[in-house]
Design a protein around this motif. Sequence first.
Motif, PDB file in Angstrom:
ATOM      1  N   LEU B 114     -24.612 -48.608  -8.070  1.00 50.88           N
ATOM      2  CA  LEU B 114     -24.032 -47.301  -8.697  1.00 50.88           C
ATOM      3  C   LEU B 114     -24.359 -46.827 -10.189  1.00 50.88           C
ATOM      4  O   LEU B 114     -24.688 -45.878 -10.484  1.00 50.88           O
ATOM      5  N   ILE B 115     -24.580 -48.125 -10.951  1.00 48.98           N
ATOM      6  CA  ILE B 115     -25.084 -47.625 -12.405  1.00 48.98           C
ATOM      7  C   ILE B 115     -26.418 -47.228 -12.197  1.00 48.98           C
ATOM      8  O   ILE B 115     -26.871 -46.431 -12.936  1.00 48.98           O
ATOM      9  N   GLY B 116     -27.465 -47.739 -11.311  1.00 50.43           N
ATOM     10  CA  GLY B 116     -28.665 -47.259 -11.410  1.00 50.43           C
ATOM     11  C   GLY B 116     -28.731 -45.937 -10.759  1.00 50.43           C
ATOM     12  O   GLY B 116     -29.512 -44.951 -11.426  1.00 50.43           O
ATOM     13  N   LEU B 117     -28.125 -45.442  -9.822  1.00 55.40           N
ATOM     14  CA  LEU B 117     -27.909 -44.157  -9.344  1.00 55.40           C
ATOM     15  C   LEU B 117     -27.502 -43.016 -10.330  1.00 55.40           C
ATOM     16  O   LEU B 117     -28.204 -41.997 -10.840  1.00 55.40           O
ATOM     17  N   TRP B 118     -26.303 -43.630 -11.252  1.00 54.40           N
ATOM     18  CA  TRP B 118     -25.772 -42.723 -12.022  1.00 54.40           C
ATOM     19  C   TRP B 118     -27.059 -42.498 -13.415  1.00 54.40           C
ATOM     20  O   TRP B 118     -27.363 -41.368 -13.734  1.00 54.40           O
ATOM     21  N   TRP B 119     -27.477 -43.471 -13.683  1.00 52.43           N
ATOM     22  CA  TRP B 119     -28.692 -43.425 -14.568  1.00 52.43           C
ATOM     23  C   TRP B 119     -29.759 -42.656 -14.299  1.00 52.43           C
ATOM     24  O   TRP B 119     -30.219 -41.619 -15.004  1.00 52.43           O
ATOM     25  N   LEU B 120     -30.124 -42.699 -12.876  1.00 51.85           N
ATOM     26  CA  LEU B 120     -31.406 -42.014 -12.366  1.00 51.85           C
ATOM     27  C   LEU B 120     -30.974 -40.443 -12.258  1.00 51.85           C
ATOM     28  O   LEU B 120     -31.799 -39.512 -12.722  1.00 51.85           O
ATOM     29  N   LEU B 121     -30.083 -40.172 -12.073  1.00 52.41           N
ATOM     30  CA  LEU B 121     -29.496 -38.706 -11.939  1.00 52.41           C
ATOM     31  C   LEU B 121     -29.311 -38.106 -13.003  1.00 52.41           C
ATOM     32  O   LEU B 121     -29.745 -37.041 -13.442  1.00 52.41           O
ATOM     33  N   ARG B 122     -28.828 -38.976 -14.445  1.00 55.72           N
ATOM     34  CA  ARG B 122     -28.919 -38.473 -15.593  1.00 55.72           C
ATOM     35  C   ARG B 122     -30.125 -37.936 -16.250  1.00 55.72           C
ATOM     36  O   ARG B 122     -30.373 -37.253 -16.683  1.00 55.72           O
ATOM     37  N   VAL B 123     -31.248 -38.977 -15.977  1.00 53.03           N
ATOM     38  CA  VAL B 123     -32.540 -38.988 -16.427  1.00 53.03           C
ATOM     39  C   VAL B 123     -33.204 -37.609 -15.713  1.00 53.03           C
ATOM     40  O   VAL B 123     -33.730 -36.922 -16.265  1.00 53.03           O
ATOM     41  N   GLY B 124     -32.925 -37.677 -14.643  1.00 51.63           N
ATOM     42  CA  GLY B 124     -33.373 -36.613 -13.735  1.00 51.63           C
ATOM     43  C   GLY B 124     -32.955 -35.103 -14.138  1.00 51.63           C
ATOM     44  O   GLY B 124     -33.729 -34.041 -14.274  1.00 51.63           O
TER      45      GLY B 124
END
Lengths: 116, 130
Positions: B114-124
Amino acid sequence: MFTVFTIVLYAATGILTLWSIVETIRNRPAGKALLGGAALLLLLLIVQLIISIATFGSTHDVDPLLYFGYIITAIMVMALAGFWAFAELSRWGPGVLAAAGLTVIVMIERLDQIWQ
Amino acid sequence: MHTGPGRALTAVYGVFALSATARAGYQLIREFDVAPIAYSLSALAAVIYILATVCLVIGNRVSHRIAVAACAIEFLGVIVVGILSHTHPEDFARPSVWSNFGSGYGYIPLLLPLIGLWWLLRVGRRASRG
């Protein structure tokens, strides 16, 4: 494992973890002292490995693959986190050390369980 | 390569990939017959953690998508296996990384994707804006 040395390992890892969390919150990169602390913990883990090899004959029904798998993984985690904290010049250097420290605390507990 | 908190996340993924691989390797060598389903899943989980770590390190557009997929599979895995370990406990006589929603690992397997997805979406989002 030797009780006294196990307590030393717990204390060293606990102090390093708390210190790293404080540095992360203070928004500081890992300084020389913190990196030295990480190196000291790495040294202590290697000493534990050597003690374990020397006294492994005195144990009963301890699976060497399980025990040494854990201790070598703990050493690798600490070494990688140390290099990482050295290279990362932001608060997330100590952040990585804190995460590694928490992992190593759990691994010391497992090592102690396996040894008994 | 991501900087700052992204690097920290990558490092935590790396630590988790390393420990999950070590544990799965041991289980496959010594105890595979006891719980083949649980241990195969542990090995699969370890491979996906390694894949996610590598993609986070590379940090380009393609690896970004693979990392999103890896995190999504991890999250699905921990939910599905978490439910199955309650409804079909006989198949999970021994714990896998994903059993009981990752309780054996301090629920990190549940939180990390969940933290990974949140981070990846933010960076994206930041990348598409810039």
